[in-house]
Design a protein around this motif. Structure first.
Motif, mmCIF file in Angstrom:
data_model
loop_
_atom_site.group_PDB
_atom_site.id
_atom_site.type_symbol
_atom_site.label_atom_id
_atom_site.label_comp_id
_atom_site.label_asym_id
_atom_site.label_seq_id
_atom_site.Cartn_x
_atom_site.Cartn_y
_atom_site.Cartn_z
ATOM 1 N N LEU A 143 75.149 24.575 -70.735
ATOM 2 C CA LEU A 143 75.517 23.173 -70.873
ATOM 3 C C LEU A 143 76.426 22.809 -69.701
ATOM 4 O O LEU A 143 77.570 23.240 -69.640
ATOM 5 N N TYR A 144 75.920 22.022 -68.772
ATOM 6 C CA TYR A 144 76.719 21.653 -67.601
ATOM 7 C C TYR A 144 76.135 20.417 -66.929
ATOM 8 O O TYR A 144 74.966 20.111 -67.064
ATOM 9 N N ASP A 145 76.991 19.695 -66.218
ATOM 10 C CA ASP A 145 76.618 18.486 -65.484
ATOM 11 C C ASP A 145 75.803 17.539 -66.365
ATOM 12 O O ASP A 145 74.712 17.099 -66.014
ATOM 13 N N ILE A 146 76.373 17.239 -67.520
ATOM 14 C CA ILE A 146 75.684 16.424 -68.521
ATOM 15 C C ILE A 146 76.113 14.962 -68.386
ATOM 16 O O ILE A 146 77.307 14.655 -68.200
ATOM 17 N N GLY A 147 75.142 14.074 -68.504
ATOM 18 C CA GLY A 147 75.449 12.659 -68.552
ATOM 19 C C GLY A 147 75.799 12.225 -69.960
ATOM 20 O O GLY A 147 76.840 11.619 -70.204
ATOM 21 N N GLN A 148 74.942 12.568 -70.927
ATOM 22 C CA GLN A 148 75.172 12.144 -72.301
ATOM 23 C C GLN A 148 74.315 12.954 -73.262
ATOM 24 O O GLN A 148 73.210 13.370 -72.911
ATOM 25 N N ALA A 236 77.976 37.948 -73.037
ATOM 26 C CA ALA A 236 76.835 37.221 -72.476
ATOM 27 C C ALA A 236 77.219 36.652 -71.119
ATOM 28 O O ALA A 236 78.339 36.165 -70.928
ATOM 29 N N THR A 237 76.285 36.728 -70.195
ATOM 30 C CA THR A 237 76.466 36.145 -68.866
ATOM 31 C C THR A 237 75.290 35.224 -68.589
ATOM 32 O O THR A 237 74.135 35.619 -68.750
ATOM 33 N N THR A 238 75.611 34.000 -68.186
ATOM 34 C CA THR A 238 74.578 33.005 -67.911
ATOM 35 C C THR A 238 74.797 32.419 -66.530
ATOM 36 O O THR A 238 75.930 32.063 -66.163
ATOM 37 N N MET A 239 73.709 32.312 -65.775
ATOM 38 C CA MET A 239 73.724 31.645 -64.479
ATOM 39 C C MET A 239 72.596 30.626 -64.458
ATOM 40 O O MET A 239 71.480 30.916 -64.888
ATOM 41 N N SER A 240 72.911 29.437 -63.985
ATOM 42 C CA SER A 240 71.893 28.395 -63.946
ATOM 43 C C SER A 240 72.166 27.467 -62.780
ATOM 44 O O SER A 240 73.316 27.237 -62.407
ATOM 45 N N GLY A 241 71.101 26.942 -62.192
ATOM 46 C CA GLY A 241 71.212 25.983 -61.107
ATOM 47 C C GLY A 241 70.200 24.871 -61.295
ATOM 48 O O GLY A 241 69.115 25.087 -61.853
ATOM 49 N N GLN A 260 65.113 23.246 -62.552
ATOM 50 C CA GLN A 260 66.226 24.012 -63.100
ATOM 51 C C GLN A 260 65.803 25.455 -63.319
ATOM 52 O O GLN A 260 64.718 25.733 -63.824
ATOM 53 N N TYR A 261 66.699 26.355 -62.922
ATOM 54 C CA TYR A 261 66.493 27.785 -63.144
ATOM 55 C C TYR A 261 67.624 28.290 -64.030
ATOM 56 O O TYR A 261 68.786 27.924 -63.858
ATOM 57 N N LEU A 262 67.276 29.150 -64.974
ATOM 58 C CA LEU A 262 68.274 29.722 -65.875
ATOM 59 C C LEU A 262 68.007 31.201 -66.064
ATOM 60 O O LEU A 262 66.856 31.617 -66.242
ATOM 61 N N GLU A 263 69.063 31.972 -66.031
ATOM 62 C CA GLU A 263 68.971 33.408 -66.315
ATOM 63 C C GLU A 263 70.147 33.796 -67.205
ATOM 64 O O GLU A 263 71.308 33.597 -66.831
#
Length: 819
Positions: A143-148, A236-241, A260-263
């Motif tokens: 959950l990041y860079d969310i507008g709404q 837990a480790t999460t990386m996303s771009g 979007q990529y998520l790992e």
């Protein structure tokens, strides 16, 4: 003993207890790609001011004008409240519960309607990112860079392609703007070795082209559990771009292309409580309580998620009408390696279940709608999605001869189980919608036709190298064998269905500050099937029927005192015909087994699809999907108050009564035959059929009442910075679980925040304490103590039940910059 072994080999075939996967399918995507906005930003949480703009109806409009109950959280609010996980959003919306009980299956409950991802049925609450539906396992991870975020309460059947009986969660990420460089960066850390780094930057290259780049790195301790068997901890480790390209070649056309990529790599050990046990087979572990946050698993519990998602949103204003289009493609690969003996019932023995689930989901939608704001308007739309991918399960299902010896003696028949579950789910729908205004009265609604097609296949392969025999224990030699089983009868594999859904809404504008509405909505969910269901069971335990929902809602929204007080109230009634739910660990009797297993209970050939009850002895346990009629009724109230320019607070409450109808009979464990669920004593099947049936009450283990409140108090200093304090509280009363035979205690989770920020909001330093009162409560518990039966009738008893619990008190700090 050999007869007992033959009868229980079917348990091996069913051991995975998985359902055909139907990861969330795409739904109608025709809304304008403009990010929703909120002109008043000082409030927190699920506020309902008339300044909030939402796209709940696929058109940007003030929240006070939307004829449904909606909670809203802006990206700014999420950052201020340090809500880094989508599951944390439940703290802002009463009656919403977002949980993860095993590290793999994220579940959503709203208005008392719950959902188990392993059931294979579409969710009760659909989740969307930028109007593209996405599976909760991916969405809830980052959950990041969310507008709404908008939480739409109540059945959805018109605006989006796949209906849902309880509601929808729509998440809008921040998109590029074409006129200025903007961005933010935020770093947070906690005392339990958690950290979160996230940020985004907007780069306008011209008034026609812009890029927004955002990223996240997050590490946390998940359920805070320590594994006392191997010394490891949950983590837990999460990386996303994410990169979004914005195109605006003219005032009439705007488009966004997002990748979007998520790992994510999660090790989540299962927490247990109980006395433990010590016997001839060994020691499962010491006595443990909820405060210990301990696991006794001897094997791994690791889950991986790697996902790619591409989305195109376009909006073309052609004057009298607009054309909105969406095209999306998601590819995800989920992996699991997990010790099935979560309570360590058999010390010194590890049975690792490995699951690999790749899936591909293309989605397309077109929506043509009128632009006028006059007395008449409407449009049409078309939607298509398809999911493909093959789930593979590899696990041991070894059969122990006796529980009066340690596992190290090898007194068990090695059995390997492989399950292959190809997914082929296709959805096509068409809808028409319109509105008309007669003075202060507005009528809007429409109809959607959905055609749903699902090919249900489940192949199970069971094999064993045999056993040489062991005379001291009276164990005869067992020859090697291989058995292939089709988990779904041929006549039930091709599941095609269609349905009409939609609704009508009436809104009366009393004045500029008060709206009254009434609505009717119809929804449905297509049938689903269990994977590797034991052979010989009746069809109703293999494939469910359709689920149909009719709901009525009335409400009022408005403001007073120059918008210092804003309120929303809704009352609703919902009737569900055949609500689909999942009943776990249900004891069954298999009257018809294949000849390869010795003819089964009644020596009936495998060609017979249904048989009469056998000897009423437990032949294993399984997780069954089943329909039951139900009703849901309740009220919801939100108050958002701004007494002064430096203080605001919001309170949201909900009272929901979701119950099965009196005549509903659901699969259960009823060992004593009194018609109520119980799992004490010797397993047995009571009444007619392959399983016991009970009359149940609640549709989910959620209380009727729930409350969420938050507030912020600012202290203007007359300089360049402003100190502040914030609070967020979530209350849930005690509730008794009939299926779990457990009384969940009340929960009060209080988070407090204190800090300072610049008067222009360019920077902010915050310290916070989550779960200030350090309340440690069980939030989910297994129905019975973990046990494993042996062929001679003895039982490995762990002395533990598996649980989930509230996270203990957590201290942290955060620093944010915005430009």
């Amino acid at each position: 003993m050999k007869k007992y072994l033959k009868r229980n080999l079917m348990l091996c075939c069913a051991a995975s207890a998985l359902a055909l996967p139907t990861v969330a399918h795409a739904q109608d995507q025709g809304a304008s790609p403009t990010t929703p906005s909120q002109t008043r930003t000082e409030g927190l949480g699920a506020v309902t001011t008339t300044d909030i703009v939402v796209t709940a109806t696929r058109v940007a409009r003030n929240l006070s004008d939307v004829p449904m109950s909606v909670n809203v959280a802006t990206g700014e609010q999420l950052e201020k409240l340090q809500l880094f996980d989508t599951k944390d959003v439940q703290q802002l919306a009463p009656g919403l519960e977002l949980t993860n009980t095993s590290g793999r299956n994220n579940t959503t409950t709203l208005r008392g309607l719950s959902f188990d991802p392993d059931s294979g049925v579409t969710p009760t609450v659909q989740t969307y990112v930028n109007e593209v539906p996405a599976d909760a396992q991916t969405v809830f991870t980052a959950l990041y860079d969310i507008g709404q975020i908008e939480i739409l309460r109540g059945p959805q059947g018109l605006e989006r392609g796949l209906p849902s009986p309880a509601g929808a969660i729509t998440i809008t990420t921040r998109r590029p703007v074409f006129d200025e460089i903007t961005g933010y960066a935020q770093a947070s850390a906690t005392d339990d070795k958690g950290y979160n780094f996230q940020g985004g930057v907007n780069l306008p290259f011209s008034d026609k082209f812009a890029i927004r780049v955002a990223g996240l790195v997050d590490h946390n301790q998940v359920n805070q559990v320590r594994n006392i068997s191997n010394g490891d901890r949950s983590r837990a480790t999460t990386m996303s771009g994410r990169i979004t390209l914005g195109f605006k070649p003219s005032d009439a056309f705007t488009a966004y292309l997002t990748y979007q990529y998520l790992e994510a790599d999660t090790r989540q050990y299962t927490q247990v409580v109980g006395t433990g046990s010590t016997g001839l087979a060994g020691t499962s572990g010491p006595a443990l309580g909820v405060d210990d946050y301990a696991s006794v698993m001897e094997g791994p519990a690791r889950f991986k998620n790697r996902s790619h998602q591409i989305t195109f949103n376009g909006h073309w204003d052609m004057g009298p009408v607009s054309l909105d289009g969406l095209a999306a493609y998601q590819y995800s690969k989920l992996g699991q390696a997990r010790d099935q003996d979560t309570t360590n019932a058999i010390p010194g023995y590890v049975a690792v279940q490995r699951i690999e689930t790749p899936f591909k989901i293309p989605t397309f939608e077109l929506r043509l709608s009128t632009n006028d704001d006059g007395s008449l308007g409407g449009g049409i739309g078309a939607f298509y999605t398809k999911q493909t991918g093959t789930t593979r399960v590899d696990q041991p299902a070894d059969n122990f001869f006796t529980a009066f010896a340690p596992a190290s003696l090898g007194l068990f028949l090695p059995i390997g189980v492989n399950v292959i579950i190809p997914a082929d789910v296709e959805t096509l729908s068409f809808n028409a919608f319109g509105h008309a205004r007669l003075g202060n009265l507005k009528i809007e609604g429409g109809l959607r036709y959905t055609k749903y097609h699902n090919i249900l296949v489940s192949d199970t392969f069971v094999s064993s190298p045999g056993y040489p025999g062991f005379a001291p224990f009276g164990i005869d030699p067992i020859d090697p064998f291989t058995v292939n089983q089709d988990g779904i009868p041929a006549a039930l594999r091709d599941q095609g269905t269609h349905a009409f859904t939609g609704g009508v809404n009436l809104t009366y504008e009393v004045n500029d500050a008060l709206n009254i509405y009434a609505s009717y909505n119809r929804s449905f969910r297509a049938p689903t099937a269990g994977a590797s269901v034991p052979v010989g069971l009746s069809n109703d335990l293999i494939v469910t029927d359709d689920e149909k929902t009719d709901a009525f809602e009335v409400g009022v929204k408005g403001s007073a005192f120059d918008r210092k007080l804003n309120f929303a109230f809704a009352a609703f009634y919902q009737k569900i015909d055949g609500f689909v739910s999942r009943f776990t660990g249900v004891t069954y009797d298999c009257p018809n087994l294949p000849a390869a297993f010795g003819g089964g209970c009644d020596n009936v050939p495998p060609a017979s699809p249904v048989g009469t009850p056998g000897d009423r002895v437990n032949d294993g346990g399984f997780d069954f999907n089943y329909n039951g009629d139900a009703t849901v009724k309740g009220v919801e109230l939100t108050l958002d108050v701004h007494p002064t320019t430096f203080w605001d607070f919001s309170v949201s409450t909900a009272y929901v009564k979701a119950r099965y109808s009196k005549g509903a009979r659901l699969p259960c464990n009823d060992y004593n035959g009194d018609g109520a669920p119980d799992s004490e004593g010797t397993p047995a099947i009571t009444g007619p059929g392959n399983v016991s049936f009970c009359k149940l009450g609640r549709l989910s283990d959620t209380p009727n009442f729930s409350l969420s409140a938050n507030s912020e108090l600012r202290f203007p200093m007359g300089g360049s910075f402003t100190p502040f304090v914030r609070g967020l509280i979530n209350y849930r009363p005690a509730v008794f679980s009939q299926l779990r035979n457990f009384n969940y205690q009340s929960r009060t989770i209080l988070n407090v925040y204190a800090g300072v920020r610049s008067d222009d909001s360019k920077w902010e330093l915050t310290g916070f304490i989550k779960n200030l009162i350090n309340q440690k409560r069980i939030t989910d518990i297994s129905a019975a103590i973990g046990q494993t039966a042996a062929a001679d009738g003895s039982v490995f008893d762990s002395g533990y039940r598996t649980i989930n619990a509230t996270a203990p008190r957590e201290f942290g700090a955060s620093l944010a910059f915005r430009w």
